[in-house]
Structure formats: C-alpha cells, structure tokens
Design a protein around this motif. Sequence first.
Motif, short mmCIF file in Angstrom:
data_model
loop_
_atom_site.label_atom_id
_atom_site.label_comp_id
_atom_site.label_asym_id
_atom_site.label_seq_id
_atom_site.Cartn_x
_atom_site.Cartn_y
_atom_site.Cartn_z
N ALA A 1 11.37 5.77 0.59
CA ALA A 1 11.53 4.78 -0.36
C ALA A 1 10.95 5.67 -1.52
O ALA A 1 9.69 6.31 -1.64
CB ALA A 1 9.92 3.59 0.32
N VAL A 2 11.22 4.66 -2.87
CA VAL A 2 11.02 4.96 -4.01
C VAL A 2 10.62 4.05 -4.33
O VAL A 2 10.73 2.40 -4.85
CB VAL A 2 12.80 5.12 -4.29
CG1 VAL A 2 11.91 5.03 -6.68
CG2 VAL A 2 13.36 6.38 -4.27
N PRO A 3 8.91 3.84 -4.74
CA PRO A 3 8.32 2.74 -4.78
C PRO A 3 9.24 2.17 -6.03
O PRO A 3 8.81 3.24 -7.32
CB PRO A 3 7.03 3.55 -5.51
CG PRO A 3 6.81 4.08 -4.26
CD PRO A 3 8.66 4.97 -4.81
N HIS A 4 9.02 1.14 -6.02
CA HIS A 4 9.46 -0.34 -7.38
C HIS A 4 8.29 -1.13 -7.75
O HIS A 4 8.86 -2.08 -7.02
CB HIS A 4 10.83 -0.73 -7.46
CG HIS A 4 11.82 0.60 -7.34
ND1 HIS A 4 12.23 0.52 -8.82
CD2 HIS A 4 12.65 1.31 -6.97
CE1 HIS A 4 13.93 1.61 -8.80
NE2 HIS A 4 13.68 1.80 -7.92
N THR A 5 7.92 -0.64 -8.44
CA THR A 5 6.34 -1.69 -8.82
C THR A 5 6.31 -2.59 -9.63
O THR A 5 7.02 -2.32 -10.63
CB THR A 5 4.72 -1.00 -8.25
OG1 THR A 5 4.87 -0.29 -9.38
CG2 THR A 5 5.07 -0.40 -7.07
N SER A 6 5.25 -3.05 -10.26
CA SER A 6 5.38 -4.59 -11.38
C SER A 6 5.54 -3.81 -12.12
O SER A 6 5.43 -4.15 -13.62
CB SER A 6 4.34 -5.50 -11.04
OG SER A 6 2.82 -4.75 -10.70
N GLU A 7 4.25 -1.79 -12.39
CA GLU A 7 4.48 -1.49 -13.36
C GLU A 7 5.49 -0.64 -13.65
O GLU A 7 5.55 0.34 -14.75
CB GLU A 7 2.90 -0.56 -12.71
CG GLU A 7 1.49 -1.38 -12.58
CD GLU A 7 1.16 -1.18 -11.50
OE1 GLU A 7 2.20 -0.99 -9.98
OE2 GLU A 7 1.08 -2.44 -11.18
N CYS A 8 6.26 -0.52 -12.66
CA CYS A 8 7.61 -0.30 -13.21
C CYS A 8 8.31 -0.67 -14.91
O CYS A 8 8.29 -2.01 -15.08
CB CYS A 8 9.01 -0.43 -11.96
SG CYS A 8 8.36 1.11 -10.70
N VAL A 9 8.85 0.47 -15.56
CA VAL A 9 8.71 -0.06 -17.00
C VAL A 9 11.20 0.40 -17.02
O VAL A 9 10.79 1.53 -16.93
CB VAL A 9 8.50 0.39 -18.29
CG1 VAL A 9 9.17 0.11 -19.20
CG2 VAL A 9 7.09 -0.26 -18.34
N TYR A 10 11.86 -0.38 -16.82
CA TYR A 10 13.05 0.29 -16.59
C TYR A 10 13.60 0.41 -18.19
O TYR A 10 14.24 -0.99 -18.55
CB TYR A 10 14.07 -0.64 -15.86
CG TYR A 10 13.57 -1.06 -14.57
CD1 TYR A 10 13.48 0.71 -13.73
CD2 TYR A 10 12.50 -2.01 -14.23
CE1 TYR A 10 12.88 0.55 -12.50
CE2 TYR A 10 11.81 -1.61 -13.18
CZ TYR A 10 12.13 -0.78 -12.21
OH TYR A 10 11.28 -0.74 -10.79
N ARG A 11 13.51 1.46 -19.10
CA ARG A 11 14.09 1.48 -20.06
C ARG A 11 15.13 2.51 -20.92
O ARG A 11 15.01 3.44 -21.63
CB ARG A 11 12.95 2.00 -20.87
CG ARG A 11 12.12 2.53 -20.97
CD ARG A 11 11.06 2.36 -22.03
NE ARG A 11 9.92 3.74 -21.68
CZ ARG A 11 8.88 3.44 -21.51
NH1 ARG A 11 8.15 2.41 -21.46
NH2 ARG A 11 8.36 4.81 -21.54
N ALA A 12 15.30 3.37 -19.52
CA ALA A 12 16.43 4.51 -19.48
C ALA A 12 17.50 4.17 -20.95
O ALA A 12 18.15 5.19 -21.39
CB ALA A 12 17.25 4.94 -18.04
#
Length: 190
Positions: free
Chosen positions: A179-190
């Motif tokens: 699994a690739v972790p996607h937590t609430s700390e993730c920021v998605y700005r690619a």
Amino acid sequence: MLKALLTAALVALVAADSIPDFVAPGSCARVANQDNFDLHRYAGRWYQVQIIDIPYQPYTRCIHSDYDYSDSVNGFRVTTAGFSPNNEYIRLQGKIYPTKDFPPAHMLVDFPSAFAAPYEVIETDYDSYSCVYSCIGTDNYKSEFGFVFSRTPQNSASAISRCASVFRRNGVDFSSFSAVPHTSECVYRA
C-alpha cells in the motif's frame, strides 16, 4: 531498438558486482493491454494506491501524478509528486507516450531520474482505476513493477480489488504489492 536499449541496461545492472534488489530471477509476465486505449480519457490526476516497491522512486507516500496530454509528444507530460521517507516533498517531471512498435496502451515511461521502461495499461475504466505493469527482462532475470492507480486517494478499495484480479489473471503476483499511504497529512499539489 528500444528493446535492445532496455535489455542492455538490465544486463549492465545484472553484470555489476552485486545484483540490485529490484532485479530478480524469472521472466516478465506476458500481460494483455487495454483494448481501444484512449489517451485523452486517460489524462488527468491519478493516485498510486498500491505498488511493487521501486527502490529508485524517491517518494513513499502521498504519491500522485498529473497526466497532461500533449499532441507534441503524442502522449503525456507527467508530473509526479509525493513525500520522501524524510518527509521532503519531491516533484519530478517526465513523459509517458506510446511508440510505433506497440499498441497505444503499451507506452514508454521516461523520467530523468531513471532509465526508460515499459508502461503497460493492462486495464482501466478511465474514471476510477488503472492497472499498470512495467517489466524489463533479459535471459533469466527481470525488473518488475506494478501500479494500482485510483482517481481518488481515499475509497480506493474497489480499484485495489479490481486490479488484484487483473494482475493475477495476467500472471503477476499481487502479494508483492504494498500500500502507498495516503493520510490526512498528504498535500496534493503536483
């Protein structure tokens, strides 16, 4: 020519003093590619939710990619980003594009930080999941990677379930995915 170049790269790795962890005995699976693959529908944001670990990929969590279709490359300009194990936000840009040697769903991934490799879309519905296989083999060795992509980082269970079935049906061991972790700390700005 592409196959010769990829084979030479793998031979060089195997011939080195030690064999890297991502090179293993065996042959690449002969996977089916998505029929009638539509490059335009594939464009957009994708999240890596399960992968066969890639030691030279600098990010380990919150991994997401923006696929921007470009007529000039007859494929995608791709920006992939995520966080490293040291919590550094890393962003890389490259290209993914079909070649004249294969059907459109069998593309080439070309990022500056790694040697070019196959990018085979085994199956996608374009809206929620994509199952992608990448493998370079020579003699009795292979360098094998797989990806489960989802259009959303959360609620990806159906994408994982669907791709697990697709990979198994194509002879790829899904137990090697993590699994690739996607937590609430993730920021998605690619």
